[in-house]
Motif scaffolding. Structure first.
Motif, short mmCIF file in Angstrom:
data_model
loop_
_atom_site.label_atom_id
_atom_site.label_comp_id
_atom_site.label_asym_id
_atom_site.label_seq_id
_atom_site.Cartn_x
_atom_site.Cartn_y
_atom_site.Cartn_z
N PHE A 186 1.07 -1.18 0.12
CA PHE A 186 0.20 0.11 0.31
C PHE A 186 0.72 1.50 -0.36
N HIS A 225 4.84 7.48 7.82
CA HIS A 225 3.10 6.83 7.36
C HIS A 225 2.78 6.16 8.55
N TYR A 238 -0.68 7.59 10.53
CA TYR A 238 -2.07 6.50 10.42
C TYR A 238 -1.66 6.01 11.00
N ASN A 271 -13.60 13.62 0.89
CA ASN A 271 -14.91 12.53 0.38
C ASN A 271 -15.93 12.99 1.44
N ALA A 329 -15.89 0.56 0.44
CA ALA A 329 -16.10 2.38 -0.11
C ALA A 329 -14.68 2.68 0.69
N PHE A 330 -14.49 2.32 1.87
CA PHE A 330 -13.37 2.93 3.02
C PHE A 330 -12.10 1.71 2.88
N CYS A 388 -9.57 3.20 5.79
CA CYS A 388 -10.09 4.66 6.31
C CYS A 388 -9.93 4.67 7.66
C1 HEM Z 1 -17.33 9.08 3.14
C2 HEM Z 1 -15.92 9.83 3.99
C3 HEM Z 1 -14.75 9.10 3.51
C4 HEM Z 1 -14.36 7.93 2.83
C5 HEM Z 1 -15.18 7.71 1.64
C6 HEM Z 1 -12.97 7.76 2.54
C7 HEM Z 1 -12.69 6.97 2.24
C8 HEM Z 1 -11.50 6.52 2.62
C9 HEM Z 1 -10.32 5.26 1.22
C10 HEM Z 1 -10.57 4.55 0.66
C11 HEM Z 1 -9.37 5.45 2.19
C12 HEM Z 1 -7.91 4.39 1.24
C13 HEM Z 1 -8.27 3.12 1.70
C14 HEM Z 1 -7.34 2.49 0.87
O1 HEM Z 1 -6.95 2.65 0.01
O2 HEM Z 1 -7.05 1.35 0.55
C15 HEM Z 1 -9.39 6.07 3.07
C16 HEM Z 1 -7.49 7.36 3.79
C17 HEM Z 1 -7.77 7.73 5.10
N1 HEM Z 1 -8.78 8.35 5.06
FE1 HEM Z 1 -10.74 8.13 4.46
N2 HEM Z 1 -12.39 8.30 4.27
C18 HEM Z 1 -14.10 9.69 4.23
C19 HEM Z 1 -13.93 10.10 5.14
C20 HEM Z 1 -12.28 10.33 6.01
C21 HEM Z 1 -12.53 11.13 7.65
C22 HEM Z 1 -13.69 12.44 8.07
C23 HEM Z 1 -10.82 11.39 8.19
C24 HEM Z 1 -10.61 11.93 8.81
C25 HEM Z 1 -9.85 11.80 10.26
C26 HEM Z 1 -10.59 10.37 7.23
C27 HEM Z 1 -8.74 10.15 7.80
C28 HEM Z 1 -8.40 9.54 6.43
C29 HEM Z 1 -7.11 9.52 6.43
C30 HEM Z 1 -5.72 9.41 7.27
C31 HEM Z 1 -6.28 7.90 5.10
C32 HEM Z 1 -5.19 7.39 5.05
C33 HEM Z 1 -4.98 6.75 5.80
C34 HEM Z 1 -3.35 5.99 5.18
O3 HEM Z 1 -2.48 6.46 4.63
O4 HEM Z 1 -3.11 4.64 5.68
N3 HEM Z 1 -11.31 10.01 6.10
N4 HEM Z 1 -9.92 7.03 3.46
#
Ligand code: HEM
Length: 447
Positions: free
Chosen positions: A72, A97, A101, A255, A384-385, A392
């Protein structure tokens, strides 16, 4: 070099290096589906010197989430390098990272959401007051004007980022520009992207000030620290703090805001669902008229239909693609996918698999009855997440933010859509889908 005979079919267009970038870039979501129909469930798109291999069926999707031959962090590193600053040494990138995370995951986890609920509710009220008693507004703008300052204040600390009305306009403008071009910028060299760079510089400059202010004030005890302060405590290389703060801003806003839009647009365009939701709201908070109701996590648990609507909106408008890098050749079905490829899964299209989601294009919040939400499990086939180790970390915070916003808006106002619900823009692969064009809403006091 010669490719293994078992490589998936490759779509490369007619221009070397540029490859299929043009067709792909114009409408990437549709491109993926057309390619699947034409080339089968596993195929490679060659664009801008990169190989993107899509897996669209269960075996490939399962491997995407579980295989040890995928990485990843190596997939996101170049994107992050390009989207925040020219260069973070790779070893520092990887160290940061993992730490950041885990920090964010710990701080916005389900068991700590109660720490945000009260403040979030107050913040949403405060910014909703600016809407006045009635008016007409583009629904996206209305949502942004309330949710944006409220959620920034809960993650970064009150007043830490500009949230008064006039500063906010400038800030929002730059953020919107940054967000719109995020995915192009993650692939293109900087000189194609001069406006984007300007907005990025503006936001980084702002975060430099935010970080130096945050460093100056004395640090409170752990529970009352903001997520930003935890991030500053854990980042390796203090000069990188503004960059990571900007990434957190993007991840937390880009998002959640469109999801709030789609949720409200779907509810308002389905009168019987809107009516049932209003009956639930009345049963929990009583008739219209009370000023600033306080909404607790327990109240939200009683408003399950709204939660189903949020999850259903996310299902229908989820990210176009998520990515991992192939580090060792990987067998999927009859194909061997070479090391170096970017492996891609499209949650948007996976959520249209009729095996998991019968009648997939229809907005059917009831299908979420089957999910064990008490145990915080999503429906099978929902991604989705992301899933697994890199899922996420903000997912439950996002759902709570949207849930609370919807409750407060629908409690206070009667909302009427003046335009049809727009289609999703075909341009986005990264992140949730954005509406194509405006959708006005009229709001007035609820009787
Ligand atoms: C409905 C809203 C949201 C959706 C659909 C969403 C979706 C995602 C997805 C698909 C990923 C990547 C996972 C992957 O590639 O396997 C991600 C990563 C992430 N999300 Fe969200 N997210 C949302 C809201 C939020 C919120 C509110 C935060 C606030 C803290 C957040 C913080 C993060 C962070 C920090 C990562 C990076 C994780 C990493 O680098 O390992 N997300 N999100």
């Amino acid at each position: 070099q010669p490719r293994n005979r078992n490589s998936p079919p490759c779509i490369s267009g007619w221009i070397p290096w540029f490859g299929a970038a043009f067709q792909f870039g114009k409408a990437p979501l549709e491109f993926i589906e057309q390619a699947r129909v034409k080339y089968g469930p596993v195929f490679t798109v060659f664009a801008l010197g990169n190989r993107f291999t899509f897996v669209t069926e269960e075996e490939g999707i399962e491997a995407f989430f579980t295989s040890k031959d995928l990485d990843f962090e190596q997939a996101v590193q170049p994107t992050i390098q390009r989207t925040i600053k020219a260069s973070i040494p790779a070893d520092i990138f990887y160290r940061n990272h993992t730490r950041l995370y885990l920090t964010i995951k710990g701080k916005v986890s389900l068991s700590r959401l109660y720490l945000f609920a009260g403040t979030l509710c107050k913040e949403l009220h405060e910014h909703m007051d600016h809407l006045g008693t009635s008016g007409t507004e583009n629904l996206s703008d209305l949502i942004r004007s309330v949710m944006y300052p409220a959620t920034i204040n809960i993650l970064f600390g009150k007043g830490v980022c500009p949230t008064n009305k006039s500063d906010m306009k400038e800030f929002e403008g730059h953020f919107q520009k940054y967000d719109e071009d995020f995915e192009y910028a993650s692939q293109m060299p900087a000189y194609f992207m001069s406006n984007w760079s300007k907005s990025k510089k503006w936001l980084l400059k702002m975060f430099e000030n935010v970080v130096s202010d945050a460093e100056r004030v004395s640090r409170p005890e752990s529970d009352s620290k903001t997520v930003l302060q935890h991030l500053l405590d854990n980042v390796h290389g203090k000069h990188l703090a503004p960059n990571y703060a900007l990434l957190l801003l993007w991840a937390s806003q880009a998002n959640a805001m469109p999801v709030a839009f789609w949720t409200l647009a779907f509810i308002l365009s389905h009168p019987s669902i809107y009516k049932n939701i209003m009956e639930d709201i009345v049963s929990v908070f009583g008739k219209a008229g009370k000023e600033n109701i306080e909404v607790s996590e327990d109240d939200l648990k009683k408003l399950l239909l709204i939660k189903w609507c949020i999850l259903e909106a996310i299902r229908l408008r989820s990210p176009g693609a998520i990515t991992k890098k192939v580090v060792n050749p990987l067998k999927i079905q009859t194909f061997t996918i070479p090391a170096g490829d970017m492996l891609m899964v499209s949650p948007y299209w996976a959520h249209r698999n009729t095996k998991y989601f019968p009648d997939p294009e229809t907005f059917k919040p009831d299908r979420w009855k089957e999910a064990n939400l008490e145990k915080n499990a999503f429906l099978d086939g929902f991604m989705a997440f992301g899933r697994g180790k890199h899922q996420c970390p903000g997912r439950w915070l996002a759902v709570m933010e949207v849930h609370m916003l919807v409750v407060l808006l629908l409690y206070k106002y009667e909302l009427i859509l003046l335009d049809p619900v727009p289609k999703e823009s075909p341009l986005h692969l990264v992140g949730t889908q954005q509406p194509m064009g405006a959708c006005r809403v009229q709001y007035k006091p609820r009787q």
